[in-house]
Motif scaffolding. Structure first.
Motif, PDB file in Angstrom:
ATOM      1  N   ARG A 715       0.838  -1.218   0.000  1.00 31.25           N
ATOM      2  CA  ARG A 715       0.000   0.000   0.000  1.00 31.25           C
ATOM      3  C   ARG A 715       0.866   1.258   0.000  1.00 31.25           C
ATOM      4  NH1 ARG A 715      -3.279  -2.897   3.526  1.00 31.25           N
ATOM      5  NH2 ARG A 715      -2.281  -1.944   5.345  1.00 31.25           N
ATOM      6  N   ASN A 716       2.055   1.136   0.642  1.00 33.38           N
ATOM      7  CA  ASN A 716       2.896   2.321   0.788  1.00 33.38           C
ATOM      8  C   ASN A 716       4.047   2.368  -0.210  1.00 33.38           C
ATOM      9  OD1 ASN A 716       1.300   3.217   2.934  1.00 33.38           O
ATOM     10  ND2 ASN A 716       2.339   1.753   4.285  1.00 33.38           N
ATOM     11  N   GLY A 717       3.923   1.609  -1.276  1.00 40.66           N
ATOM     12  CA  GLY A 717       4.928   1.721  -2.349  1.00 40.66           C
ATOM     13  C   GLY A 717       6.168   0.870  -2.173  1.00 40.66           C
ATOM     14  N   GLY A 718       6.129  -0.118  -1.290  1.00 37.53           N
ATOM     15  CA  GLY A 718       7.250  -1.058  -1.175  1.00 37.53           C
ATOM     16  C   GLY A 718       8.352  -0.551  -0.244  1.00 37.53           C
ATOM     17  N   TYR A 719       9.542  -1.060  -0.434  1.00 31.90           N
ATOM     18  CA  TYR A 719      10.662  -0.651   0.423  1.00 31.90           C
ATOM     19  C   TYR A 719      11.906  -0.536  -0.451  1.00 31.90           C
ATOM     20  CZ  TYR A 719      13.239  -5.097   0.471  1.00 31.90           C
ATOM     21  OH  TYR A 719      14.015  -6.171   0.125  1.00 31.90           O
ATOM     22  N   ASN A 720      12.988  -0.067   0.148  1.00 29.30           N
ATOM     23  CA  ASN A 720      14.204   0.105  -0.642  1.00 29.30           C
ATOM     24  C   ASN A 720      15.219  -1.007  -0.338  1.00 29.30           C
ATOM     25  OD1 ASN A 720      16.375   0.862  -2.081  1.00 29.30           O
ATOM     26  ND2 ASN A 720      16.683   2.852  -1.057  1.00 29.30           N
ATOM     27  N   PRO A 721      15.369  -1.977  -1.247  1.00 30.01           N
ATOM     28  CA  PRO A 721      16.263  -3.105  -0.971  1.00 30.01           C
ATOM     29  C   PRO A 721      17.727  -2.702  -0.843  1.00 30.01           C
ATOM     30  CG  PRO A 721      15.315  -3.270  -3.187  1.00 30.01           C
ATOM     31  CD  PRO A 721      14.660  -2.116  -2.528  1.00 30.01           C
ATOM     32  N   TRP A 722      18.077  -1.542  -1.433  1.00 32.37           N
ATOM     33  CA  TRP A 722      19.491  -1.105  -1.326  1.00 32.37           C
ATOM     34  C   TRP A 722      19.877  -0.844   0.125  1.00 32.37           C
ATOM     35  CZ3 TRP A 722      22.918  -1.894  -4.966  1.00 32.37           C
ATOM     36  CH2 TRP A 722      22.495  -2.001  -6.297  1.00 32.37           C
ATOM     37  N   ASP A 723      18.896  -0.455   0.938  1.00 28.57           N
ATOM     38  CA  ASP A 723      19.211  -0.234   2.364  1.00 28.57           C
ATOM     39  C   ASP A 723      19.764  -1.509   2.969  1.00 28.57           C
ATOM     40  OD1 ASP A 723      18.286   2.286   2.112  1.00 28.57           O
ATOM     41  OD2 ASP A 723      16.311   1.903   3.033  1.00 28.57           O
ATOM     42  N   ILE A 724      19.129  -2.633   2.625  1.00 30.18           N
ATOM     43  CA  ILE A 724      19.578  -3.907   3.189  1.00 30.18           C
ATOM     44  C   ILE A 724      20.929  -4.285   2.597  1.00 30.18           C
ATOM     45  CG2 ILE A 724      19.013  -6.371   3.364  1.00 30.18           C
ATOM     46  CD1 ILE A 724      16.162  -5.580   3.669  1.00 30.18           C
ATOM     47  N   TYR A 725      21.068  -4.041   1.347  1.00 29.16           N
ATOM     48  CA  TYR A 725      22.350  -4.308   0.658  1.00 29.16           C
ATOM     49  C   TYR A 725      23.495  -3.612   1.407  1.00 29.16           C
ATOM     50  CZ  TYR A 725      25.769  -3.996  -3.219  1.00 29.16           C
ATOM     51  OH  TYR A 725      26.895  -4.056  -3.994  1.00 29.16           O
ATOM     52  N   HIS A 726      23.245  -2.363   1.781  1.00 34.81           N
ATOM     53  CA  HIS A 726      24.325  -1.612   2.434  1.00 34.81           C
ATOM     54  C   HIS A 726      24.512  -1.986   3.898  1.00 34.81           C
ATOM     55  CE1 HIS A 726      25.239   0.667  -1.089  1.00 34.81           C
ATOM     56  NE2 HIS A 726      23.989   1.092  -1.213  1.00 34.81           N
ATOM     57  N   GLN A 727      23.420  -2.468   4.515  1.00 35.05           N
ATOM     58  CA  GLN A 727      23.535  -2.761   5.953  1.00 35.05           C
ATOM     59  C   GLN A 727      24.089  -4.161   6.232  1.00 35.05           C
ATOM     60  OE1 GLN A 727      19.452  -2.387   7.091  1.00 35.05           O
ATOM     61  NE2 GLN A 727      19.499  -0.169   6.773  1.00 35.05           N
ATOM     62  N   ASP A 728      23.789  -5.093   5.344  1.00 36.35           N
ATOM     63  CA  ASP A 728      24.083  -6.501   5.655  1.00 36.35           C
ATOM     64  C   ASP A 728      25.136  -7.016   4.664  1.00 36.35           C
ATOM     65  OD1 ASP A 728      24.066  -9.269   6.016  1.00 36.35           O
ATOM     66  OD2 ASP A 728      21.919  -9.324   6.487  1.00 36.35           O
ATOM     67  N   LEU A 729      26.330  -7.224   5.185  1.00 39.28           N
ATOM     68  CA  LEU A 729      27.441  -7.626   4.322  1.00 39.28           C
ATOM     69  C   LEU A 729      27.153  -8.953   3.609  1.00 39.28           C
ATOM     70  CD1 LEU A 729      30.273  -6.967   3.303  1.00 39.28           C
ATOM     71  CD2 LEU A 729      31.199  -8.186   5.293  1.00 39.28           C
TER      72      LEU A 729
END
Ligand code: NBY
Length: 829
Positions: A715-729
């Motif tokens: 409903r809110n347009g999804g999320y940004n997967p790059w955030d996880i990419y940068h946070q989780d090695l």
């Protein structure tokens, strides 16, 4: 000699009296001779199998005739389960079990030095379905017969089933599934005398002489010939039928007029083949609906042939058409046969001369509908042009249904055009089959609690508000007879020794196994059974693929259709991460694991096919890397079918059920694994939730976003997967490995990389990844505590009774079909 002539004839008294293994051996030997003109010594295994199947069919045939006569006499309410798909699995072993002939047959053949298992292996596994929906239909046929309900399947006798999958160099290739090699199936009865004619195309002329008459002209008529497959109930003498329709053209009455090219009969026969191609192949997509003319033709062919024959039988028995809803129920398996609503109306109006109001009342009280998906791409909508050209009279009826329905909506919601348009059966140039199915049914059910909730609150919320009384949940169930007694006879035997055999008729009794969770000898025996099943699986894998798997390793299986929402790719990313731990630290303490995958991808579904390639690329790397020291193995089993499931499920420790929450309507593989003592790692979706509720936190590994959270993200347009990419090695590493040459051909998995990172990770794989890895670690640590693990296995088997098809079907009997008698398994409640 006297005996032989009785055996090879149709002396049923003899067949019924045949009790000893010696009798069976004699009957079998004679049948090989009768069928193939060969002595036993010179017959091949396939010929022996056919002779055995034929003999078993003799047993079925008498019960089939008796059952029908009894139904007629008792005037029992009939249920017709209409489905474009049935996946029955092999029938020989099931029939032997249900007829109570297993032992006598096994021992009789042993006298002749024949191994029954080898003959069972000769049977083709009919692939007349894509996956869960078709397999569910087959499970319900078993339950209906076993509960003594007069329930029959109506489907299509596809000449070629779902394609045969072969994988070369990691790529899926499809081959025609020629399951009727000998031109016929050994279980079926062809019934040409019950042929129905189905009409396509042409035009409709209206004549008004007091009353309107609709004359359908210039149509193409195709004969539908039924083939009946007997479906035996479990040791109760009942035999119902699965009726499969085949398109056939009888050319013996067609004169071969010689045209100017002088082709004559060649043209007649070419036309015959073209017409008969209607039932040639099953559409191989299990989630995206294909708006192809041939598919619509198949749907109408099944519906029209089935309904004509059902009504004919009803009136031949001199029953009043107005009593139709009391005498029979017609159930539609998803929207694929939803033309049944319009076809029943056509027959009642045009063929039997009833009025509209009466016909509509009869239709809606007779038909009920099960929904199996909320994926928008699977919702069937047919373009008006195509629909109207192929089915002119049916289209007129759908128009009338739509007009009346919209008028009703207008009265309910005056002025709310938006709502009316959203609910209309015909809108935006298309016919909406779900709307037709709901409007034309008195019951609409979802297949798990959460799925039904989503239907009510989201996908079908407008319809739910309009007619809440129509909607209900019936959580799917599977036949524990096939998935336990047949697939895992040693486990079934062990259970019988512990708690007796009443669980076979009443699976709730499996709960008594909980008393054995602390019984050392029972736990050991159960572990032994699991080990033997793992060995059986390992032998198959070794023989077929030359891969040696460690039978003491944790066998983790992910077997189902390949689809982005089922997230095989998340499993792959986790294996890559495990592998990376070994690459980082060759001595890493890793619980030995075997990861098994199996499943077909729709031929046109690029990403799913690339997932198969990815699994193979990973297997290639890991299975051959000496650094791994056999701690991880990855195996892809080709051409997944019911028989493979029967082999893999009993030999698995862990059941992968990890769809994006909200997307898997129910799942049924999850139930089969549970019955066989495998522990689920799963998201809170479909029936995983019911499994979790049944077994409790300690006996399942759940993780990930809930359906509510997923839907809120959408409903809110999804999320940004790059955030996880940068946070989780770990995520960053596996993402880069998809495209940096870690696998040969760096561009091969670009589509996966982009879907995860550049297209918003629609299926929340990266979002759920950390939790998935965490529970995978937890699960592995608990697996090595064998005592603790064994308790989990027992808890799973003990609580699996509620997932038996008998329970599900009893619910349909009571709440959907209004069958007068209470099925036995509900009687004591
Ligand atoms: O039906 C499955 C659901 O995905 C699964 O969650 C559920 O347990 C099972 C039984 O209720 N659906 C399914 O298997 N669907 C199909 O096979 C299918 C086949 C054809 C088409 C759509 C879906 N089609 O549009 O042609």
């Amino acid at each position: 000699m006297q005996r032989e002539s009785q055996i090879t004839g149709t002396n049923f008294d003899f067949v019924d009296a045949m009790s000893g293994e010696e009798d069976f051996a004699i009957a079998f030997t004679a049948n090989v001779m009768k069928l193939h003109g060969k002595s036993l010594d010179s017959a091949s295994n396939r010929e022996k199998y056919l002779a055995l199947a034929d003999l078993v069919r003799t047993f079925l045939s008498k019960r089939l005739a008796d059952t029908e006569a009894a139904y007629r006499q008792e005037q029992k309410k009939q249920v017709y389960y209409l489905s474009l798909e049935f996946l029955p699995g092999r029938l020989l072993a099931a029939n032997l079990l249900n007829l109570g002939l297993q032992q006598v047959c096994e021992q009789g053949l042993r006298r002749l030095n024949i191994n029954l298992a080898e003959l069972i292996d000769q049977e083709e596994d009919p692939a007349l379905g894509n996956g869960g929906l078709g397999r569910l239909a087959a499970c319900y046929l078993d339950s209906m017969a076993s509960l003594g309900l007069a329930g029959h399947g109506c489907g299509i006798r596809y000449r070629y089933g779902l394609f045969e999958q072969r994988v070369t160099d990691g790529y899926q290739r499809e081959f025609p599934d020629n399951w009727l090699k000998e031109g016929r199936n050994e279980w079926e009865y062809r019934r040409p005398e019950e042929t129905m004619n189905v009409r396509f195309g042409g035009r409709v002329r209206t004549i008004a002489n007091g009353k309107l008459h609709f004359i359908h002209e210039n149509y193409q008529q195709i004969s539908a010939v039924p083939y009946d497959i007997p479906i035996a109930g479990y040791q109760n003498e009942i035999v119902n039928t699965l009726r499969l329709w085949s398109a056939e053209v009888d050319v013996t009455y067609q004169a071969c007029t010689f045209d100017r090219h002088g082709k004559g009969c060649i043209n007649v026969i070419a036309d015959k083949h073209a017409t008969e191609s209607l039932t040639d192949t099953l559409y191989p997509d299990d989630s995206v609906y294909e708006g192809k003319l041939l598919r619509l033709k198949q749907q109408y062919f099944l519906v029209s042939a089935s309904l004509q024959s059902i009504l004919r039988k009803h009136v031949v028995n001199k029953a009043d058409l107005r009593l139709l809803p009391e005498k029979l129920s017609i159930h539609i398996n998803d929207t694929h046969p939803s033309l049944a609503v319009a076809e029943l109306m056509r027959l009642l109006l045009d063929e039997y001369g009833l009025g509209w109001a009466e016909s509509w009342d009869i239709t809606t009280r007779t038909i009920s509908y099960t929904n199996h998906t909320v994926l928008p791409e699977a919702l069937e909508k047919w373009p008006i042009d195509l629909f109207q050209t192929l089915l002119p009279r049916i289209y007129m009826i759908v128009q009338e249904i739509n007009e009346r329905f919209c008028r009703e909506l207008w009265d309910m919601y005056p002025g709310d055009w938006q709502k009316i348009k959203a609910m209309a059966i015909i809108a935006d140039g298309t016919v909406h089959m779900a709307a037709l199915a709901i409007a034309g049914s008195h019951r609409v059910n979802g297949v798990s609690a959460i799925h039904t909730q989503i239907l009510k609150q989201k996908t079908m919320s407008d319809f739910y508000q309009l007619t809440p009384q129509k909607f209900l949940n019936i959580t799917n169930g599977v036949t524990h007879r096939r998935w336990m007694l047949l697939a895992n006879p040693d486990l079934a035997q062990l259970i019988c020794e512990a708690i007796g055999d009443r669980w076979i008729a009443n699976p709730d009794e499996l709960q008594h196994l909980l008393n054995f969770a602390h019984d050392n000898s029972f736990c050991c025996a159960m572990a032994k059974v699991k080990f033997a099943n793992k060995l059986r699986l390992a032998k198959y894998i070794q023989a077929k693929y030359g891969i040696a798997i460690d039978t003491c390793s944790l066998i983790d299986s992910h077997i189902k259709r390949i689809h982005a929402y089922k997230r095989q790719s998340m499993n792959v990313l986790h294996i890559m991460d495990l592998y990376n731990r070994i690459l980082d630290n060759p001595h890493a303490d890793i619980v030995p694991r075997t990861f098994i995958f199996a499943g077909k991808a729709a031929p046109g579904y690029y990403k799913a096919k690339q997932t198969i390639k990815l699994i193979h690329a990973l297997a290639e790397k890991i299975n051959h890397d000496p650094l791994v020291k056999n701690r991880i193995k990855v195996v892809f089993l080709q051409n997944y079918n019911v028989s493979h499931a029967e082999l893999i499920i009993p030999g698995s420790d862990v059941s992968e059920q990890i769809p994006t929450a909200s997307m898997e309507a129910c799942g049924t593989g999850n139930m089969k694994f549970m019955m066989n003592g495998a522990v689920t790692i799963g998201t809170l979706d479909g029936a995983n939730i019911a499994i979790w509720e049944a077994v409790g936190d300690d006996n399942i590994f759940t993780f990930g976003l809930t359906a509510d959270q997923v839907l809120a993200y959408y409903r809110n347009g999804g999320y940004n997967p790059w955030d996880i990419y940068h946070q989780d090695l770990r995520v960053k590493t596996v993402m880069e490995q998809l495209v940096n040459g870690f696998f040969p051909y760096p561009e091969e998995f670009r589509a996966h990389y982009d879907a995860f990172l550049n297209q918003g990770d629609h299926y929340f794989v990266l979002k759920d990844f950390a939790q998935y890895v965490e529970v995978q670690n937890k699960l592995a640590n608990e697996f090595i505590n064998t005592e603790l693990w064994q308790k989990k296995c027992i808890a799973n088997v003990a609580h699996s009774g509620i997932f038996a098809g008998d329970r599900a079907f009893a619910e349909y009997a009571l709440s959907v079909w209004d069958l007068a008698e209470r099925p036995p398994c509900l009687r004591q409640h």
